[in-house]
Structures are given as C-alpha cells and as structure tokens.
Write an enzyme that holds these catalytic residues in place. Sequence first.
Site, PDB file in Angstrom:
ATOM      1  N   LYS A 280       0.673  -1.165   0.167  1.00 37.88           N
ATOM      2  CA  LYS A 280       0.147  -0.183  -0.160  1.00 37.88           C
ATOM      3  C   LYS A 280       1.338   1.151  -0.110  1.00 37.88           C
ATOM      4  O   LYS A 280       2.034   0.961  -0.037  1.00 37.88           O
ATOM      5  CB  LYS A 280      -0.939   0.331   1.435  1.00 37.88           C
ATOM      6  N   ARG A 315      -3.003 -10.521   4.453  1.00 34.51           N
ATOM      7  CA  ARG A 315      -3.126  -9.964   3.348  1.00 34.51           C
ATOM      8  C   ARG A 315      -2.189  -9.658   2.143  1.00 34.51           C
ATOM      9  O   ARG A 315      -1.547  -8.930   2.808  1.00 34.51           O
ATOM     10  CB  ARG A 315      -4.604 -10.081   3.163  1.00 34.51           C
TER      11      ARG A 315
END
Length: 341
Positions: A280, A315
Amino acid sequence: MPKPYFRPLMQNVPVRPAGAVTLAGGWTWFTHVEVLSRANEPFIIAAADVPQDVLDRLTAPRKPVAGLDLSRPNLMGILNVTPDSFSDGGQFTDPHLAREHALSMVSNGADIIDIGGESTRPGADLVEVEQEIARTAPTIAAIRKSSSVPISIDTRKACVAAQALAAGASLVNDVSAFTFDPSLAQTTARAGAPVCLMHAQGDPDVMQNDPRYDDVLLDVYDFLNVRIGVAEAAGIPRDRIIVDPGIGFGKTIAHNLAILNRLSLFHGLGCAVLLGASRKKFIGTLGDAPEARDRTPGSIAVALAAVAQGVQIVRVHDIKDTKQALALWQSVHQGEAADVT
C-alpha cells in the site's frame, strides 16, 4: 466514567512468567494490558485485573474459519481479476492465468486465496454487478477444479457473493462491513459462510479526500463492534466473523500507523483479526518505494509486526517471500525451527 478499551501487551518468547495468559489460543501471550479511553491518558494493569468478560474474549481460542487453523499465522494470497487494481491490475483477467497464479501461491504457502473483481483502490469507480460476477465466478470455479484451497470473495455486493459461493468460495470478504449492500449479511448467513468485516471511511472514489477521526483507533474499534452486532443479528455467529481495521481505506499515514502501533486492541472483539497492508501507498512513502512492485520488504516488515501482535491472517501479494520471513521470525522467537506448514 469514560468507556475503557483493553489492549493486551503481547510477548512471544518461550519462557512465560506466572500470570501469563495466551492470546486467543495462539502463539503470543501477555501479562499486562494497556487501558485506553477517550478521556484519560493510557495506563497499564495486570492481566489478572482485566474484567473477566473482556479477558475471556481475549483468551478464548479462535475456532477454525473457512478451514483456517487460527492457532497459527495464516497467509491470504491476493488475486485481483481486475484491469485497474493498484498493484496487479490487468495481470490476471484471463481465468486460466488467474488459476495458474492461484495455484502458484498455494504451492508457495498460501493458506487462502482472496479473489476480487472490483478495485477498491483510492479513486476507483464502481463496477456493475454483472461484470464483477463475470470476472470472479469463472476464476473461482477454475481454481476449485484443481484445488481445495479456501477461497474468499472480495466483494461488497450480495449477488456477486452468491455466485462466488455457488462457484466454490469459502468466505465473504466485505470491505464495507455490510454497509454498502445490507442484503449481503443475509446472503452470507443463508449460505452458512464466514465473513471478514473491514472498516472503511467512505467509498473508494472519495475515501482519501481528507479523512478525519476523533480517535482513529477507538473509532475503528467501535465501528467494527457495531458491525459484528449487525452480522450476528443476521445469523452469522461471532466465531465465523473476522475483523479487519482497513489499513489505507479512508486513512492517512498517521492514521495507519496509529492502528498498526496498537493493533492488538482488536482481539478484544472476540474475533480473528486480518490485516491487509501489502504494497500500500504508505509503505511506498515511508520506505521510499514509489512503485508498488518494489514494496515487498516493507510489506513483509508490516506483516511480521502484525503477527507479533497476534494477528491470525495477513493478506499479501508476495506469498513466497512472506512465508520465508515468517518461518525465520517464528524460529528466532521459538529458539528452534518453526513448523509453518
């Protein structure tokens, strides 16, 4: 009196002192708890002084969810069958290529595959239901013909989830926690499927437009607590619910770091905890990696920090690298070779 929130202060070394208690039947333990509130400065108390109902939720072993053994860390492999996801958009739109990538992640140690047909990156547009089904259901069916690996469907929409579950998905992963399509709660309950409820402030197209909180950590905790109640009211028991604080979904770098710093708070909800921070933007900003593909080291660092706080599912995009790092992290903390199969 302001509402107290109890965050276990996690330890991972093999030798435990008297009074230590195991977190959620897993690999970490604690002797003390940080007490947080919206009005007072944090302070620390002994685990023995935590209210019994809170302590029970913190220590009760988590039952398996979608075939995952939650007494150990699990890796969720990311498979986006979209043209526009921020990291792997356009790479796996062909069901055959998606199937091969999923099987590769399984061979490299993925415990579950998360399949999404709608990008939820900042600024992403809504995808129509029919198109999202066309992207996801055939891929799930193709994987299911070759593997029994658990599969989660990453969707906010009941119709998409229904088709995915019929094709062989094992879990519903809703980034809106049933706020986008309330009927998804009933769809999930009728199927007897577990769910992951994630926090997001705003829809993807606007969520990064100046997000604000009174107290990001406690606001996210309270939101998830309410959404667990909604899921339970729909007929989904708490032991089939996973929670995700939603790193990067309507949050600044400061918000993300505040959550990651005290991530163990979320175990007080009595559910397994999932963290999705892989590649991210905040990792690229802090780690000087403008390109998403160059953020693997930073993503692994965040994943290991989460596991150290007892997070049961991480994840990730990079399964093989994360699996290796996790094996070494566990071996170092245990003082012997870890069994991470």
